[in-house]
Write a protein that holds these residues in place. Sequence first.
Motif, short mmCIF file in Angstrom:
data_model
loop_
_atom_site.label_atom_id
_atom_site.label_comp_id
_atom_site.label_asym_id
_atom_site.label_seq_id
_atom_site.Cartn_x
_atom_site.Cartn_y
_atom_site.Cartn_z
N PRO A 24 0.84 -1.21 0.02
CA PRO A 24 -0.11 0.09 -0.05
C PRO A 24 0.93 1.44 -0.19
N HIS A 26 -4.55 1.89 -8.92
CA HIS A 26 -5.73 1.59 -8.08
C HIS A 26 -5.44 1.31 -6.64
N THR A 27 -4.05 0.95 -6.21
CA THR A 27 -3.68 0.93 -4.94
C THR A 27 -3.48 2.08 -4.38
N GLU A 70 -7.63 1.75 -3.01
CA GLU A 70 -7.53 1.06 -1.95
C GLU A 70 -6.89 1.53 -0.91
N THR A 71 -5.83 2.26 -0.83
CA THR A 71 -4.93 2.95 0.18
C THR A 71 -5.74 4.01 0.74
N ARG A 106 -8.72 4.16 0.94
CA ARG A 106 -9.85 3.72 1.89
C ARG A 106 -9.58 2.89 3.08
N GLN A 107 -8.29 2.14 2.75
CA GLN A 107 -7.68 1.55 4.22
C GLN A 107 -7.18 2.49 5.10
#
Length: 280
Positions: A220, A260-261, A265-266, A268-269
């Motif tokens: 990430p 995308h990461t 994704e990151t 969101r995390q």
Amino acid sequence: MTSIDAPVLDNHLHLDPAAGAGMDAVRDFERVGGTHLLIVNKPSWHLGPLPEDPADFDAVFETTVEIADRASEILPGHAWPVLGVHPTLISRLVDDGCSPTEAGERIRMGLDRASAFVDDGRALALKSGRPHYDVSDEIWDESNACLRHALELASDADCALQLHTEATEELTDVATWARDVGQDPTRVVKHYAAGRLEGVTPSVMSEKDRLERAAEGGDPFLMETDFVDDPERPGAVLGPKTVPRRVRWLAENGYDDAIHTAHVETPRQVYGIDTEATLS
């Protein structure tokens, strides 16, 4: 040009509509494909005197919230404020006559005020850190005490914490402190990071060599410019168009998964934000 369907987030920049480019920088970012921003308050002494009481911090934080609101009106996505205290404030306060302990108390007061903005929903995350230059042991210890206080506040507020630290690819000490107070180290972000980082999440400066290392690592990461928006420092750090342009460069070189990461994704995390759902 990136599609409006693909989020492009600059994780760390500053805006100064009064003295700098301000919303023109946001428009530049948007025109080349940028969609989302995390706007960090400028150091308090840039917008007023060295802080002595909560009102001095609040004025800077209120300004940053207003800037984020204005930026959100321009972007196809959204802008969120990140509020806190720049770690070099401790040196400025000591130079102004404070002891390191007194300076630390003021910094913790500022972090407390920033946390109140997170608690009431006006800010997304906190910012803290420690000096990136040589300091006395007393200042270093006090700075780390402030950083640990910020970790406690972030844990209590259930939010992310951005850090300004020394140049390093290893912050396992901070990760340990985070776990000790119940803060997920994934939700601790080193701003101005290189392509790899052990311990917490890197916000990678959007230079090609750093991004390539991050993309190939598969972990990430986030992307940033640290745009300072200071007319007295033209060309300092990276400009507001850089992240969208680097996203296009990553796509041209086959790093779609990394894009995308970094932009879906990151975020969101780390922050609990949905950069896809917040696109208009």
